[in-house]
Design a protein around this motif. Structure first.
Motif, short mmCIF file in Angstrom:
data_model
loop_
_atom_site.label_atom_id
_atom_site.label_comp_id
_atom_site.label_asym_id
_atom_site.label_seq_id
_atom_site.Cartn_x
_atom_site.Cartn_y
_atom_site.Cartn_z
N LEU A 112 0.42 -12.73 4.97
CA LEU A 112 1.47 -12.88 3.95
C LEU A 112 2.43 -11.70 3.95
CD1 LEU A 112 -0.37 -14.43 0.87
CD2 LEU A 112 1.21 -15.55 2.46
N LEU A 113 1.91 -10.50 4.11
CA LEU A 113 2.77 -9.33 4.12
C LEU A 113 3.70 -9.35 5.34
CD1 LEU A 113 3.38 -6.93 2.39
CD2 LEU A 113 1.64 -5.63 3.61
N GLU A 114 3.19 -9.77 6.48
CA GLU A 114 4.03 -9.86 7.67
C GLU A 114 5.10 -10.93 7.48
OE1 GLU A 114 6.00 -9.22 11.04
OE2 GLU A 114 4.50 -7.89 10.15
N THR A 146 5.08 -0.81 -0.57
CA THR A 146 4.28 -0.57 -1.77
C THR A 146 2.88 -1.17 -1.65
OG1 THR A 146 5.14 -2.55 -2.85
CG2 THR A 146 6.32 -0.48 -3.26
N GLY A 147 2.46 -1.50 -0.47
CA GLY A 147 1.14 -2.09 -0.28
C GLY A 147 1.19 -3.60 -0.28
N ASP A 148 1.53 -4.20 -1.41
CA ASP A 148 1.59 -5.67 -1.50
C ASP A 148 3.02 -6.14 -1.75
OD1 ASP A 148 1.81 -4.76 -4.08
OD2 ASP A 148 0.40 -6.20 -4.93
N GLY A 149 3.96 -5.36 -1.32
CA GLY A 149 5.37 -5.69 -1.49
C GLY A 149 6.23 -4.55 -0.98
N MET A 150 7.36 -4.34 -1.64
CA MET A 150 8.26 -3.28 -1.21
C MET A 150 9.30 -3.01 -2.29
SD MET A 150 10.52 -5.47 1.52
CE MET A 150 9.05 -6.27 2.13
N PHE A 189 12.64 -4.70 -6.31
CA PHE A 189 11.20 -4.45 -6.22
C PHE A 189 10.52 -5.80 -6.05
CE2 PHE A 189 9.63 -0.19 -7.17
CZ PHE A 189 8.29 -0.31 -6.82
N THR A 190 9.61 -5.92 -5.08
CA THR A 190 8.89 -7.17 -4.85
C THR A 190 7.38 -6.93 -4.85
OG1 THR A 190 8.77 -7.02 -2.44
CG2 THR A 190 10.77 -8.00 -3.37
N ASP A 191 6.66 -8.01 -5.14
CA ASP A 191 5.20 -7.93 -5.22
C ASP A 191 4.64 -9.32 -4.92
OD1 ASP A 191 2.63 -6.69 -6.32
OD2 ASP A 191 2.90 -8.33 -7.74
N ILE A 192 3.64 -9.36 -4.03
CA ILE A 192 2.96 -10.63 -3.75
C ILE A 192 1.94 -10.86 -4.85
CG2 ILE A 192 1.49 -11.91 -2.15
CD1 ILE A 192 2.74 -10.24 0.13
N VAL A 193 2.10 -11.95 -5.58
CA VAL A 193 1.21 -12.28 -6.69
C VAL A 193 -0.15 -12.73 -6.14
CG1 VAL A 193 0.88 -13.79 -8.69
CG2 VAL A 193 3.17 -12.89 -8.15
#
Length: 169
Positions: free
Chosen positions: A35-37, A63-67, A18-22
């Motif tokens: 950033l998402l690209e 997941t919107g801001d990650g995956m 699970f990842t998330d851009i802080v």
């Protein structure tokens, strides 16, 4: 439901990254997209992602801001993928990412978009593990850490037995 939406996904235990851009929600929309690209490009370029995808053993869930990446065959795959991503992120200091790894039970479902997806305690816990981290962290659940330790000890024991067997010949 059309026939293509009835495809069964046979999963019992899966392995999650699970990842998330802080800080994603604080960014301007153009910055979010960039950033998402960049994250998508980094993830798609990893050996673990490419190998699992080619074998049909990977479910990708935005997941919107990650995956969430759901690996279907190897406990080590999400850990190795996270390490590959972490190494690539060194060249992208503005992309602050946190990652969580867990394995656990899930059942396959077809989501509202008629795509393969998963539901269950395994993926829910993977997100909770990631949520505990900060930018730059890869967190493993206790379950995954213990399974990796046991596998490592088993491999060392086997290689020691093979070495001892070869020496006695």
């Amino acid at each position: 439901m059309p026939a293509e939406g009835k495809k069964e996904i046979q999963l019992e235990i899966a392995y999650f990254l699970f990842t998330d851009i802080v800080g994603y929600s604080k960014l301007l929309i153009d910055e979010q997209h960039a950033l998402l690209e960049r994250l998508n490009q980094i993830v798609r370029s990893t050996e673990q992602f490419q190998t699992a995808e080619a074998a049909g053993k990977l479910i990708k869930i935005p997941t919107g801001d990650g995956m969430a990446l759901v690996f279907q065959d190897r406990l080590e795959a999400p850990v190795e993928c996270a390490l590959e991503i972490s190494r690539a992120l060194k060249e992208h200091p503005t992309l602050l990412l946190r990652m969580g790894v867990h394995s656990g039970p899930v059942s396959g479902v077809i989501d509202v978009n008629k795509r393969a997806n998963v539901a269950g305690a395994g993926i829910n816990m993977a997100q909770r593990v990631m949520d505990c981290g900060d930018a730059g962290h890869i967190l493993l659940s206790k379950h995954v850490a213990e399974d990796l330790r046991v596998r490592s000890e088993t491999r060392r024991a086997r290689s020691g037995c093979e070495f001892a067997h070869r020496r006695t010949r």
